[in-house]
Design a protein around this motif. Structure first.
Motif, PDB file in Angstrom:
ATOM      1  N   ASP A  97       0.810  -1.215   0.000  1.00  0.00           N
ATOM      2  CA  ASP A  97       0.000   0.000   0.000  1.00  0.00           C
ATOM      3  C   ASP A  97       0.848   1.273   0.000  1.00  0.00           C
ATOM      4  O   ASP A  97       0.331   2.376  -0.111  1.00  0.00           O
ATOM      5  CB  ASP A  97      -0.987   0.008   1.166  1.00  0.00           C
ATOM      6  CG  ASP A  97      -0.307   0.010   2.530  1.00  0.00           C
ATOM      7  OD1 ASP A  97       0.923  -0.192   2.616  1.00  0.00           O
ATOM      8  OD2 ASP A  97      -1.037   0.196   3.528  1.00  0.00           O
ATOM      9  N   ARG A  98       2.157   1.110   0.101  1.00  0.00           N
ATOM     10  CA  ARG A  98       3.065   2.263   0.049  1.00  0.00           C
ATOM     11  C   ARG A  98       3.256   2.682  -1.410  1.00  0.00           C
ATOM     12  O   ARG A  98       3.046   1.889  -2.338  1.00  0.00           O
ATOM     13  CB  ARG A  98       4.422   1.910   0.673  1.00  0.00           C
ATOM     14  CG  ARG A  98       4.347   1.382   2.096  1.00  0.00           C
ATOM     15  CD  ARG A  98       3.853   2.373   3.101  1.00  0.00           C
ATOM     16  NE  ARG A  98       4.682   3.563   3.078  1.00  0.00           N
ATOM     17  CZ  ARG A  98       4.308   4.734   3.533  1.00  0.00           C
ATOM     18  NH1 ARG A  98       3.128   4.891   4.072  1.00  0.00           N
ATOM     19  NH2 ARG A  98       5.121   5.767   3.472  1.00  0.00           N
ATOM     20  N   PRO A  99       3.682   3.916  -1.650  1.00  0.00           N
ATOM     21  CA  PRO A  99       3.869   4.376  -3.035  1.00  0.00           C
ATOM     22  C   PRO A  99       4.884   3.506  -3.798  1.00  0.00           C
ATOM     23  O   PRO A  99       5.852   3.000  -3.234  1.00  0.00           O
ATOM     24  CB  PRO A  99       4.405   5.803  -2.865  1.00  0.00           C
ATOM     25  CG  PRO A  99       3.929   6.233  -1.514  1.00  0.00           C
ATOM     26  CD  PRO A  99       3.921   4.986  -0.678  1.00  0.00           C
ATOM     27  N   LEU A 100       4.618   3.348  -5.077  1.00  0.00           N
ATOM     28  CA  LEU A 100       5.457   2.539  -5.948  1.00  0.00           C
ATOM     29  C   LEU A 100       6.927   2.978  -5.886  1.00  0.00           C
ATOM     30  O   LEU A 100       7.829   2.141  -5.775  1.00  0.00           O
ATOM     31  CB  LEU A 100       4.942   2.609  -7.390  1.00  0.00           C
ATOM     32  CG  LEU A 100       5.777   1.879  -8.431  1.00  0.00           C
ATOM     33  CD1 LEU A 100       5.689   0.375  -8.211  1.00  0.00           C
ATOM     34  CD2 LEU A 100       5.307   2.244  -9.835  1.00  0.00           C
TER      35      LEU A 100
ATOM     36  N   GLU B  10       0.747   1.081 -14.065  1.00  0.00           N
ATOM     37  CA  GLU B  10       0.417  -0.342 -14.148  1.00  0.00           C
ATOM     38  C   GLU B  10       1.619  -1.162 -14.631  1.00  0.00           C
ATOM     39  O   GLU B  10       1.931  -2.208 -14.072  1.00  0.00           O
ATOM     40  CB  GLU B  10      -0.776  -0.548 -15.080  1.00  0.00           C
ATOM     41  CG  GLU B  10      -1.285  -1.976 -15.084  1.00  0.00           C
ATOM     42  CD  GLU B  10      -2.548  -2.128 -15.909  1.00  0.00           C
ATOM     43  OE1 GLU B  10      -2.627  -3.133 -16.627  1.00  0.00           O
ATOM     44  OE2 GLU B  10      -3.433  -1.260 -15.825  1.00  0.00           O
ATOM     45  N   GLU B  11       2.303  -0.690 -15.671  1.00  0.00           N
ATOM     46  CA  GLU B  11       3.475  -1.398 -16.173  1.00  0.00           C
ATOM     47  C   GLU B  11       4.596  -1.408 -15.133  1.00  0.00           C
ATOM     48  O   GLU B  11       5.284  -2.414 -14.961  1.00  0.00           O
ATOM     49  CB  GLU B  11       3.974  -0.754 -17.473  1.00  0.00           C
ATOM     50  CG  GLU B  11       3.089  -1.016 -18.662  1.00  0.00           C
ATOM     51  CD  GLU B  11       3.556  -0.277 -19.906  1.00  0.00           C
ATOM     52  OE1 GLU B  11       4.717   0.189 -19.938  1.00  0.00           O
ATOM     53  OE2 GLU B  11       2.755  -0.160 -20.850  1.00  0.00           O
TER      54      GLU B  11
ATOM     55  N   GLU C 193       4.245  -1.237 -11.889  1.00  0.00           N
ATOM     56  CA  GLU C 193       3.826  -2.149 -10.814  1.00  0.00           C
ATOM     57  C   GLU C 193       4.114  -3.594 -11.211  1.00  0.00           C
ATOM     58  O   GLU C 193       4.657  -4.368 -10.423  1.00  0.00           O
ATOM     59  CB  GLU C 193       2.339  -1.956 -10.508  1.00  0.00           C
ATOM     60  CG  GLU C 193       1.857  -2.714  -9.305  1.00  0.00           C
ATOM     61  CD  GLU C 193       2.384  -2.164  -7.993  1.00  0.00           C
ATOM     62  OE1 GLU C 193       2.779  -2.991  -7.139  1.00  0.00           O
ATOM     63  OE2 GLU C 193       2.388  -0.937  -7.803  1.00  0.00           O
ATOM     64  N   ASP C 194       3.775  -3.954 -12.448  1.00  0.00           N
ATOM     65  CA  ASP C 194       4.034  -5.313 -12.936  1.00  0.00           C
ATOM     66  C   ASP C 194       5.542  -5.592 -12.967  1.00  0.00           C
ATOM     67  O   ASP C 194       5.978  -6.687 -12.590  1.00  0.00           O
ATOM     68  CB  ASP C 194       3.439  -5.516 -14.332  1.00  0.00           C
ATOM     69  CG  ASP C 194       1.914  -5.560 -14.318  1.00  0.00           C
ATOM     70  OD1 ASP C 194       1.318  -5.741 -13.229  1.00  0.00           O
ATOM     71  OD2 ASP C 194       1.320  -5.407 -15.405  1.00  0.00           O
ATOM     72  N   ALA C 195       6.310  -4.626 -13.400  1.00  0.00           N
ATOM     73  CA  ALA C 195       7.765  -4.804 -13.453  1.00  0.00           C
ATOM     74  C   ALA C 195       8.345  -4.991 -12.052  1.00  0.00           C
ATOM     75  O   ALA C 195       9.216  -5.841 -11.839  1.00  0.00           O
ATOM     76  CB  ALA C 195       8.418  -3.603 -14.145  1.00  0.00           C
ATOM     77  N   LEU C 196       7.848  -4.222 -11.084  1.00  0.00           N
ATOM     78  CA  LEU C 196       8.342  -4.348  -9.719  1.00  0.00           C
ATOM     79  C   LEU C 196       7.999  -5.717  -9.140  1.00  0.00           C
ATOM     80  O   LEU C 196       8.804  -6.322  -8.437  1.00  0.00           O
ATOM     81  CB  LEU C 196       7.797  -3.226  -8.830  1.00  0.00           C
ATOM     82  CG  LEU C 196       8.329  -3.207  -7.395  1.00  0.00           C
ATOM     83  CD1 LEU C 196       9.855  -3.064  -7.366  1.00  0.00           C
ATOM     84  CD2 LEU C 196       7.680  -2.076  -6.608  1.00  0.00           C
ATOM     85  N   ILE C 197       6.818  -6.222  -9.459  1.00  0.00           N
ATOM     86  CA  ILE C 197       6.426  -7.559  -8.997  1.00  0.00           C
ATOM     87  C   ILE C 197       7.393  -8.603  -9.558  1.00  0.00           C
ATOM     88  O   ILE C 197       7.848  -9.497  -8.841  1.00  0.00           O
ATOM     89  CB  ILE C 197       4.960  -7.868  -9.391  1.00  0.00           C
ATOM     90  CG1 ILE C 197       4.008  -7.013  -8.559  1.00  0.00           C
ATOM     91  CG2 ILE C 197       4.643  -9.357  -9.228  1.00  0.00           C
ATOM     92  CD1 ILE C 197       2.565  -7.020  -9.051  1.00  0.00           C
ATOM     93  N   GLU C 198       7.749  -8.474 -10.833  1.00  0.00           N
ATOM     94  CA  GLU C 198       8.690  -9.407 -11.455  1.00  0.00           C
ATOM     95  C   GLU C 198      10.073  -9.297 -10.817  1.00  0.00           C
ATOM     96  O   GLU C 198      10.724 -10.308 -10.551  1.00  0.00           O
ATOM     97  CB  GLU C 198       8.782  -9.151 -12.955  1.00  0.00           C
ATOM     98  CG  GLU C 198       7.576  -9.619 -13.725  1.00  0.00           C
ATOM     99  CD  GLU C 198       7.714  -9.377 -15.220  1.00  0.00           C
ATOM    100  OE1 GLU C 198       8.848  -9.448 -15.748  1.00  0.00           O
ATOM    101  OE2 GLU C 198       6.677  -9.116 -15.858  1.00  0.00           O
ATOM    102  N   VAL C 199      10.525  -8.088 -10.583  1.00  0.00           N
ATOM    103  CA  VAL C 199      11.837  -7.892  -9.951  1.00  0.00           C
ATOM    104  C   VAL C 199      11.819  -8.465  -8.538  1.00  0.00           C
ATOM    105  O   VAL C 199      12.768  -9.153  -8.127  1.00  0.00           O
ATOM    106  CB  VAL C 199      12.230  -6.394  -9.944  1.00  0.00           C
ATOM    107  CG1 VAL C 199      13.429  -6.138  -9.053  1.00  0.00           C
ATOM    108  CG2 VAL C 199      12.502  -5.909 -11.357  1.00  0.00           C
TER     109      VAL C 199
END
Length: 187
Positions: A94-97, A151-152, A154-160
């Motif tokens: 919930d913290r900023p990206l 959105e992109e 966020e997805d990239a951070l999830i992958e990293v």
């Protein structure tokens, strides 16, 4: 007997500020995780001394020392978890990206430093895959972050995040469980 409460990110963040460690919670957890994954052993020395973070810091109170001890055991247990339960200690979703992304960079920076401090002989025998993980962690640790599409990104951070999580466990499997390094990371 109940298990001790898990150390959460906010607990560690408060502790790093209170002790004026000059490092973030994510970087401290990364350092500890890298040290353990690299085959390092905490032994009887205080965690901050092992990680060379005790220079300017005041002596931790007994309560703070207990948190650091719990963190050490928690991290060792999670890295060795056959169910792959290890998680880098980062700010909540919930913290900023930007905050979470920077914390990931700091965690990787800490991990590499801790891994190097472990100085294990098994580092010289790392598989090609493990060497590639270290190189990629180095790339992440030296990243300058740019943000575009939320959105992109966020997805990239999830992958990293998933790469970092699995990479830490792979390195731990190769170094800390190596018979030359010993199986008991904590006394």
């Amino acid at each position: 007997m109940t298990a001790p409460a898990l150390v959460e990110y906010d607990d560690l963040d408060d502790l790093t500020h209170r002790l004026k460690l000059g490092t973030t919670a994510s970087e401290l957890h990364g350092s500890l995780s890298g040290f353990l994954a690299g085959g390092g052993r905490i032994g009887r020395q205080p965690l901050l001394a092992v990680l060379h973070l005790d220079g300017e810091a005041p002596n931790p109170t007994p309560a703070d020392a207990a948190v650091l001890e719990r963190l050490s055991r928690q991290s060792a247990d999670q890295l060795a978890d056959p169910e792959l339960g290890f998680e880098p200690m980062l700010p909540d979703d919930d913290r900023p990206l930007a905050e979470r992304a920077e914390a990931t960079v700091e965690w990787c920076r800490g991990f590499l430093g801790g891994f190097g401090l472990a100085g294990s002989e098994s580092h010289a025998r790392l598989s090609e895959e493990a060497q590639e993980v270290l190189r990629d962690l180095g790339t992440i640790a030296s990243s300058q972050l740019d943000f575009g599409s939320e959105e992109e990104d966020e997805d990239a951070l999830i992958e990293v995040h998933e790469f970092v999580r699995v990479g830490a466990m792979l390195l731990h499997a190769e170094c800390a469980r190596d018979p030359a390094a010993g199986n008991d990371t904590l006394h």
